[in-house]
Design a protein around this motif. Sequence first.
Motif, mmCIF file in Angstrom:
data_model
loop_
_atom_site.group_PDB
_atom_site.id
_atom_site.type_symbol
_atom_site.label_atom_id
_atom_site.label_comp_id
_atom_site.label_asym_id
_atom_site.label_seq_id
_atom_site.Cartn_x
_atom_site.Cartn_y
_atom_site.Cartn_z
ATOM 1 N N THR A 150 0.828 -1.195 0.000
ATOM 2 C CA THR A 150 0.000 0.000 0.000
ATOM 3 C C THR A 150 0.870 1.254 0.000
ATOM 4 O OG1 THR A 150 -0.173 -0.111 2.409
ATOM 5 C CG2 THR A 150 -1.980 -1.077 1.132
ATOM 6 N N CYS A 151 0.335 2.324 -0.575
ATOM 7 C CA CYS A 151 1.053 3.606 -0.666
ATOM 8 C C CYS A 151 0.223 4.779 -0.156
ATOM 9 C CB CYS A 151 1.428 3.891 -2.115
ATOM 10 S SG CYS A 151 2.364 2.595 -2.904
ATOM 11 N N TYR A 152 -1.092 4.742 -0.380
ATOM 12 C CA TYR A 152 -2.022 5.800 0.039
ATOM 13 C C TYR A 152 -1.634 7.167 -0.506
ATOM 14 C CZ TYR A 152 -3.916 2.229 3.072
ATOM 15 O OH TYR A 152 -4.478 1.078 3.535
ATOM 16 N N LYS A 153 -1.361 7.234 -1.811
ATOM 17 C CA LYS A 153 -1.041 8.500 -2.459
ATOM 18 C C LYS A 153 -2.247 9.102 -3.187
ATOM 19 C CE LYS A 153 3.817 7.378 -3.075
ATOM 20 N NZ LYS A 153 4.906 7.219 -4.044
ATOM 21 N N MET A 154 -3.359 8.336 -3.241
ATOM 22 C CA MET A 154 -4.555 8.793 -3.951
ATOM 23 C C MET A 154 -5.793 8.553 -3.095
ATOM 24 S SD MET A 154 -3.772 7.240 -7.753
ATOM 25 C CE MET A 154 -5.100 8.119 -8.554
ATOM 26 N N ASN A 155 -5.712 8.861 -1.816
ATOM 27 C CA ASN A 155 -6.769 8.443 -0.914
ATOM 28 C C ASN A 155 -7.384 9.535 -0.059
ATOM 29 O OD1 ASN A 155 -4.835 5.993 -1.416
ATOM 30 N ND2 ASN A 155 -6.873 5.190 -0.990
ATOM 31 N N THR A 156 -7.343 10.747 -0.546
ATOM 32 C CA THR A 156 -8.098 11.825 0.084
ATOM 33 C C THR A 156 -8.795 12.604 -1.028
ATOM 34 O OG1 THR A 156 -6.332 13.474 -0.032
ATOM 35 C CG2 THR A 156 -6.389 12.079 1.960
ATOM 36 N N PHE A 157 -9.796 13.395 -0.661
ATOM 37 C CA PHE A 157 -10.470 14.231 -1.660
ATOM 38 C C PHE A 157 -9.472 15.146 -2.352
ATOM 39 C CE2 PHE A 157 -14.636 13.889 0.834
ATOM 40 C CZ PHE A 157 -15.122 12.901 -0.001
ATOM 41 N N SER A 158 -8.597 15.767 -1.574
ATOM 42 C CA SER A 158 -7.651 16.708 -2.181
ATOM 43 C C SER A 158 -6.667 15.993 -3.099
ATOM 44 C CB SER A 158 -6.925 17.538 -1.121
ATOM 45 O OG SER A 158 -6.202 16.711 -0.249
ATOM 46 N N ASP A 159 -6.234 14.768 -2.740
ATOM 47 C CA ASP A 159 -5.372 13.990 -3.639
ATOM 48 C C ASP A 159 -6.054 13.793 -4.985
ATOM 49 O OD1 ASP A 159 -3.451 13.602 -1.629
ATOM 50 O OD2 ASP A 159 -4.173 11.585 -1.129
ATOM 51 N N LEU A 160 -7.306 13.349 -4.947
ATOM 52 C CA LEU A 160 -8.033 13.067 -6.185
ATOM 53 C C LEU A 160 -8.313 14.337 -6.971
ATOM 54 C CD1 LEU A 160 -10.421 10.282 -4.915
ATOM 55 C CD2 LEU A 160 -8.396 10.029 -6.346
ATOM 56 N N GLU A 161 -8.648 15.419 -6.280
ATOM 57 C CA GLU A 161 -8.898 16.686 -6.975
ATOM 58 C C GLU A 161 -7.634 17.191 -7.656
ATOM 59 O OE1 GLU A 161 -10.626 19.252 -4.027
ATOM 60 O OE2 GLU A 161 -12.514 18.150 -4.060
ATOM 61 N N ASN A 162 -6.495 17.026 -7.017
ATOM 62 C CA ASN A 162 -5.230 17.462 -7.612
ATOM 63 C C ASN A 162 -4.839 16.592 -8.805
ATOM 64 O OD1 ASN A 162 -4.829 19.592 -5.828
ATOM 65 N ND2 ASN A 162 -3.752 18.305 -4.359
#
Length: 181
Positions: A150-162
């Motif tokens: 696991t990395c959790y680099k795409m797991n918040t709203f702001s990550d996905l929005e960016n």
Amino acid sequence: ISRLINSDSAVLDFGAGRARWFYDDDCQYRREIRDIKKIVKEFIAADIDPEVLNNPTTTKNLLIKENKIDLADGSIDLIIADYVLEHVENPTHFYNEVDRLLKKGGYFCARTPHKYEYISIIARFVKNKNHYKYIKLAQPDRKIEDTFDTCYKMNTFSDLENIFNNYENYSYLHSADPNYF
């Protein structure tokens, strides 16, 4: 997802793996609603794990090589990434492939644990090489072939929005009983 597809749709399961849900889910209803092969024109599975080549739930299975899926640009109506984003090491490569493959007006649908959910927080403290030992305690029926770094680099709203900044975003949070217990 079923509302976004029809008999002419080409769908990609990005990170499909061996189709654990098909083999291991005891709930017939969940297996039936997840089985979309029979209602779309083409259902393609792609993964970096060679187990994808044995996935029986799709019409075509592809191995991802050098961050690329051997499909034509703009050939996919809908991309599914179910519990995949937490494993993506390079969000830019992932985004570029999603963006390349989706038809104009297509959909990218993902389900992933939030980075700050307590299971995700614990997972980040445990070294990837030890994940299976701890997951086995919480999920005794989980197979080792279904445990990934696991990395959790795409797991918040702001990550996905960016990352998906040129997409309309319909993200939402869902709190349910922890599926690890």
